[in-house]
Motif scaffolding. Structure first.
Motif, PDB file in Angstrom:
ATOM      1  N   GLU A   1       3.147  -2.512  -8.079  1.00 36.48           N
ATOM      2  CA  GLU A   1       1.665  -2.773  -8.588  1.00 36.48           C
ATOM      3  C   GLU A   1       1.852  -1.479  -9.710  1.00 36.48           C
ATOM      4  O   GLU A   1       2.129  -0.617  -9.517  1.00 36.48           O
TER       5      GLU A   1
ATOM      6  N   GLU B   1      -5.590  -7.698  -8.893  1.00 35.80           N
ATOM      7  CA  GLU B   1      -6.460  -7.534  -7.816  1.00 35.80           C
ATOM      8  C   GLU B   1      -7.645  -7.169  -8.580  1.00 35.80           C
ATOM      9  O   GLU B   1      -7.882  -6.266  -9.111  1.00 35.80           O
TER      10      GLU B   1
ATOM     11  N   CYS C   1      -8.836  -6.891  -2.632  1.00 34.99           N
ATOM     12  CA  CYS C   1      -8.683  -5.345  -2.253  1.00 34.99           C
ATOM     13  C   CYS C   1      -9.883  -4.578  -2.513  1.00 34.99           C
ATOM     14  O   CYS C   1     -10.223  -3.574  -1.608  1.00 34.99           O
TER      15      CYS C   1
ATOM     16  N   CYS D   1      -2.642  -7.053   1.030  1.00 36.13           N
ATOM     17  CA  CYS D   1      -3.865  -6.259   1.078  1.00 36.13           C
ATOM     18  C   CYS D   1      -4.569  -7.365   1.486  1.00 36.13           C
ATOM     19  O   CYS D   1      -5.726  -7.087   2.166  1.00 36.13           O
TER      20      CYS D   1
ATOM     21  N   GLU E   1       2.380  -2.761   2.163  1.00 33.30           N
ATOM     22  CA  GLU E   1       1.120  -2.336   1.204  1.00 33.30           C
ATOM     23  C   GLU E   1       1.513  -1.187  -0.029  1.00 33.30           C
ATOM     24  O   GLU E   1       1.504  -1.562  -0.908  1.00 33.30           O
TER      25      GLU E   1
HETATM   26 ZN   LIG Z   1      -4.453  -3.554  -2.330  1.00 34.23          ZN
END
Ligand SMILES: [Zn+2]
Ligand SMILES: [Zn+2]
Ligand SMILES: [Zn+2]
Lengths: 461, 275, 461, 275
Positions: free
Chosen positions: C84, C163, C219, C268, C312
């Motif tokens: 991420e 997200e 999320c 998520c 996560e």
């Molecule tokens: Zn997330």
């Protein structure tokens, strides 16, 4: 002393997580092996907390408090907190007393307020140093252990454990060299002798209080072998030799039960499934939720027949998801919940078998601890139950046999290193004398010079 | 009955998961009947009606009662202090006791703020508050719900919270500190890589000879050991702790060093600690 | 644009972990939903690594390398690495290019050497700020996201995710106040609009490369509700309201699939079981092995129908058991192994049901995501499939209905706060207009002043 | 066939767990036939026999060949350098390649050490080594297998490792550093609460004006971020890295700062890193 010469579990299929033939009850409405699995959390005191009694008390309080908060926050019906003592706690029995008391008070408060079942395990450190006179027995260190045990029992511990180090000098020597005879001598003979010395005393202390004698695990020997053996691509200790060491570890750790320990036997003890098969006492295990502490090759398999599910050890600090007592209790708590759902719905055997098959052929170390094979090793042990030497040897030989059968059936694949070291070890084991005294004499002669820390007097030899 | 239902029928839930929140719930109360609330609520009108409207989070009613009060000759400061703020005091009491929840508090806070605006219109300027706090979300971080909660909790407790918004450049924080001379500031961040703004802000403050307690907190990745590894800062655990920390600075003259040490006592509850 | 008006899964019992109606293939011999569950690991770059491109590249390299080493060390047949992005990676597309390339090279090396199946997911950050002109669309920030996406796709990403944050100002406002209308507007209407804007572009980029459009998860909205809702004893957000928000989140996140995302849908996303039921695409989930990142009340249940199992997020640092990429990949890897054993032995339905029952009544948020209930919510969504507003509303109402039925059957117990907030929310939802435009008009009128960051222009309204 | 066997019969292990160690194993070799070993092993007797005995870990043979050699007039230093150490060089080569394992290395090390003792008897004093290293287990810590491995790896590579034992008081470490002037020292610990000895030792060294790279490592709880949070120290990842670090200090004049930065290059393999 009572020795196990018969299996309490007649068939391996009778064994399953959460149920033991001889459940244990403790205060705070807690039972083990009585039809539900109890999650455990264990957190290592942070560096620096050993600096003063006040710091250590604060540390132990915070660990207990965090664990309790998370337990009720996620709805756990029960949990166990274990505190493995640092040397300062054992060296200063008043530290042991006060850290135990503060944790017991917190647990009791949550028990009173929420009705949550709780248990407080205290594990003083084995602070004896073999090579320093007067050695393992009767030294200041040795006396402090006894005093600390009593301090814990008197101040609210639900049960007491220890990881005795007897025989470690020999097993360390043997593990590093693949010397199966030294390992057998260290674990099977010396380890068993030292445990008997230690455990008779612990059991006597517990009798005076509302406190149970828990168990002892071969952390310092068989776990050392596993830890150094490492992953599939490590090139240190042979995984087949580590598997044999684990078999011996079972024959050794059984001594606690023979002295009167009632369980749940202490985690770290990957040998515990074998001891449960023999003795029927509830056990604690660790595996896939102990990745914080170490990597094993059997994280699911060891759930198979456990009664307590532990995280082994973790730094006390903060994760994004909370402090580590919170986070790791949640980890073990959720796995225990899954097992409890299986128990409640009558699906425990399916789940046990799925856990088992997930790792059965991942590694020879896993293979020998699958509950069916654990039971076989148990049978080999009780066959020679009265002789700690012969039963340890039998356990190792049976473990080797199990591996070889799986290899022959094309289920287990070994590297050359694993293959050769196993063949070599089995040959040596089979050629050993059948007389214990003769074996001891030979070993004392071979190793006294090679292993300078070893002193037969520590074992009354 | 399909398979999962069959399994479910065998379950004793007590061995799987216990809903302690349900098990332990006390008897229901009507907010206004709570004895502490009764003590807090003013007896005389229009203050009582104003405070009750705030207590109920009824913004329309609060504004209309404030207008009525002002029209009938009450001073704006009396409306604020004897009406609106009393309502919030009662709300805070219920929140602390666990009878009110965040939404109650936010809605009451909204009502109080609208009533306050009305009063300040009449006053012709901003009213006096207990003190000023500067709140920001760290540079590079777009997540601001934590900061929004902090701001609301502060305002609900009579503090003037200057809201700098999210993704705030460090220089703007410094500028705001110089301008508003806050009793403390709050910084929030969600990510490991944005909480690094905190020590930079502190360094900048030090260069400017400014010292102001900095409460660093975050819903996500912010850690106490990081936040308290540089001067001035304190790790804030929950948004609703902010006003209690403010009170301790204001009334008890606590420094950031004190707050670090006495956090748990100041907020009056257990907070998970580690060193 | 295609909208789902029919269920791909006709019956809930057809759903299970590791199998999806529409499996996805990627390079490096990787499949998702094709009969095995893939473990995922995700590690947040350490504080300070955002300081320079070199540091960030080193950080990403170390994370990938550690994960690969552990994967082969414990014998995982497959795994996925997700990175991420921090804002600097998205703001500087050349960072995105180089961090992706270095990770792809490492994964490929292990694939070549060991034959291990690997996948590299890259998730640029949504760095747009709604209240800053020109807002969500066409800003510099917005353009950088697109460039970064392309940089990842061109440099070895197996798939792309994001997200998106559209509607967050409204949902944040509503979550804090229990204002279900604001939440519905934020998630169901604004979130869906913004996703469509973003995802058409992502799908177009992916078409140019050997890279798949993965998915988007709510999320920033439904997960925020869950995070603030916290544990059983927290007093912030009502858990019933959070459950309704999750239902809406499913209706929203479905938009990615409608735009062409093929999965595995991003974790998520606790809403993913609902989307799998509707669309048949493979999904990623997180739960009991994401305790490092946050505490949920459904750690086992969410394993039920997942195809990828994630941790996560975790700090990049060292545990006793290794660095966190090692430790947490082992955690998810071992759970995935258990699921794969169940799949291989035909016991997947038993395990799915055990997972589900472990948490089904732990919390209303869990209840609505149990696969049978998830399927019901899916049915409510497709009934109004063409209208993002009505389908989100229907999802929330159905979630409420599911909770109420369980309460009536004495299976689910609610606190007064949960009870009252649910009744209140359902009443409001049922009284809302049936016309989308009317709802939008009303919301714009109500919230434009109350939520200053909200600007209808960002959504072409 | 019982239930678990029935389940097992359905399993395709490739989707559960892959034994990469087995899958990737290269062809078997005879140690002495390895081309690099052939280059390393001396051609002339008695050196060749001595080196081969060490290579095989045959202590009896090694000692007897050493005695023969000394009797036949070879100098002790030649026996050591051209015989025993060549054997160890070959062992190290095979260990690095993954053909030899720890037990091979330990047994060869034992053989080498016994041969060395024989030679030193003839020499009348300790032989020269590449350099001296001081090794200890931290105060309060009884776990010494890690330290024992480090000592053996160092000796196997021609270093003189002074073994201070376990649970060593910090003063004794300082005393040993003063006495032996090691090129570096190694401290091992298993617990969080014993690794705290390391910074205390370093502080004491600083007070005494001593600077010596300190490799802190441990099988258990010792963390890089802790070990490298104070001066002089380097986090050691594996016991077998010790001689490589020693070489880098000796030959390449690396300081502790260099080693921290270049650890991975120095040991020639990936080590998991984080900051
Ligand atoms: Zn997330
Ligand atoms: Zn242990
Ligand atoms: Zn252990």
């Amino acid at each position: 002393m009572k020795r196990f010469t018969k299996m309490v579990y007649k068939k391996p299929e009778e064994m399953v997580f959460g149920r033991a033939k001889f459940p244990v009850s403790q205060r705070w409405n807690m039972q083990f092996g009585a039809g539900y699995v109890v999650p455990e959390v264990k957190v290592a005191p942070v560096e620096g907390s050993e600096g003063s009694k006040e710091k250590m008390i604060a540390e132990c309080r915070n660990i207990a408090q965090s664990a309790c908060e998370r337990a009720v926050g996620i709805g756990l019906p029960a949990f166990m907190l274990e505190q493995e003592h640092v040397s300062q706690q054992t060296n200063n029995p008043e530290w042991a007393a006060e850290t135990t008391r503060v944790q017991a008070e917190i647990l009791e408060k949550y028990y009173d307020e929420y009705g949550i079942r709780v248990s407080l395990r205290q594990t003083p450190a084995d602070i004896r140093i073999e090579e320093r006179g007067p050695g393992l027995r009767g030294s200041d260190y040795d006396n402090k252990i006894e005093e600390s045990m009593e301090a814990c029992a008197a101040n609210g511990a639900s049960d007491l454990c220890i990881e005795t180090m007897g025989g470690k000098a020999l097993s360390d020597y043997g593990i590093a060299r693949g010397d199966i005879r030294a390992i057998l001598f260290g674990i099977g003979v010396l380890g068993s002798i030292d445990m008997e010395y230690m455990w008779k005393r612990i059991v006597n202390i517990c009798k005076k209080y509302d406190c149970r004698p828990g168990g002892d695990t071969d952390c310092s020997q068989a776990n050392t072998a596993m830890f150094i053996a490492g992953g599939l691509l490590d090139k240190d200790v042979s995984h087949t030799v580590a598997a044999l060491a684990r078999g011996m570890g079972a024959a050794r750790s059984l001594v606690a039960v023979e002295c009167g320990a009632v369980g749940p036997l202490k985690d770290c003890g990957y040998e515990n499934p074998i001891i449960k098969a023999i003795s029927g006492v509830p056990i604690a295990m660790e595996g896939k939720n102990a990745v914080c502490a170490h990597s094993d090759l059997m994280g699911n398999l060891v759930c198979g027949v456990t009664d307590v599910w532990s995280n082994e050890s973790v730094y006390h600090r903060q994760e994004m998801g909370g402090t580590t007592p919170e986070v790791w209790l949640q980890a073990t708590g959720y796995e225990a919940s899954l097992m409890n759902t299986a128990l409640q719905t009558g699906q425990e055997e399916v789940l046990r078998d799925l856990y088992t098959l997930t790792d059965k052929y991942r590694d020879p170390q896993a293979l020998v601890l699958a509950y069916d094979n654990a039971h076989r090793i148990g049978e080999a042990i009780v066959k020679y139950g009265k002789d700690t030497y012969l039963r340890s040897r039998a356990a190792a030989i049976e473990a080797g046999k199990i591996i070889n059968e799986a290899v022959d059936a094309n289920k287990m694949y070994l590297t050359r290193f694993e293959r050769d070291s196993l063949d070599n070890a089995l040959k040596i084991l089979e050629d050993l004398p059948v007389d214990k005294d003769q074996f001891i004499d030979e070993c004392i002669r071979s190793y006294s010079r090679k292993v300078p820390d070893f002193n037969p007097k520590n074992y009354d030899l | 009955m399909n398979y999962i239902e069959e399994l479910e029928s065998k379950l004793d839930q007590d061995f799987i998961a216990v809903r302690y929140n349900v098990e332990l719930e006390g008897p229901a109360i009507t907010p206004e009947n709570d004895p502490d609330v009764q003590t807090i609520l003013p007896k005389e009108e229009p203050y009582r009606s104003i405070a009750r409207a705030v207590l109920r989070g009824d913004t329309e009613e609060a504004v209309s009662k404030v207008k009525e009060g002002l029209k009938s000759g009450e001073t704006p400061m009396d409306v604020i202090n004897n009406g609106l703020m009393k309502g919030m005091d009662a709300v805070n009491e219920l929140y602390t006791k666990g009878f009110y929840f965040l939404p109650d508090l936010m809605l009451s806070g909204d009502s109080m703020m609208e009533g306050l605006k009305e009063s300040e219109k009449a006053l012709g300027h901003k009213s006096e508050t207990k003190g000023t706090v500067v709140s920001f979300v760290a540079e590079g971080d777009p997540h601001d719900i934590g900061k929004n909660l902090v701001v609301m909790f502060l305002r609900a407790n009579g503090y003037d919270a200057i809201d700098l918004g999210r993704d705030v450049p460090n220089e703007e924080v410094i500028k705001a500190v110089k301008e508003y001379k806050p009793i403390f500031m709050t910084g929030t961040a969600l990510m490991t890589t944005t909480m690094t703004a905190f020590p930079k802000v502190v360094e900048e403050l030090e260069k400017n000879g400014l010292e102001v307690p900095a409460i660093g907190c975050g819903g996500g990745s912010v850690r106490k050991d990081f936040v308290e590894s540089f001067p001035m800062s304190v790790y804030g655990v929950e948004a609703y702790h902010a006003p209690k920390l403010a009170d301790s600075i204001l009334k008890d003259k606590k420094t950031w060093k004190d707050i670090r040490k006495e956090y748990s006592q100041i907020v009056g509850e257990f907070v998970p600690e580690y060193d």
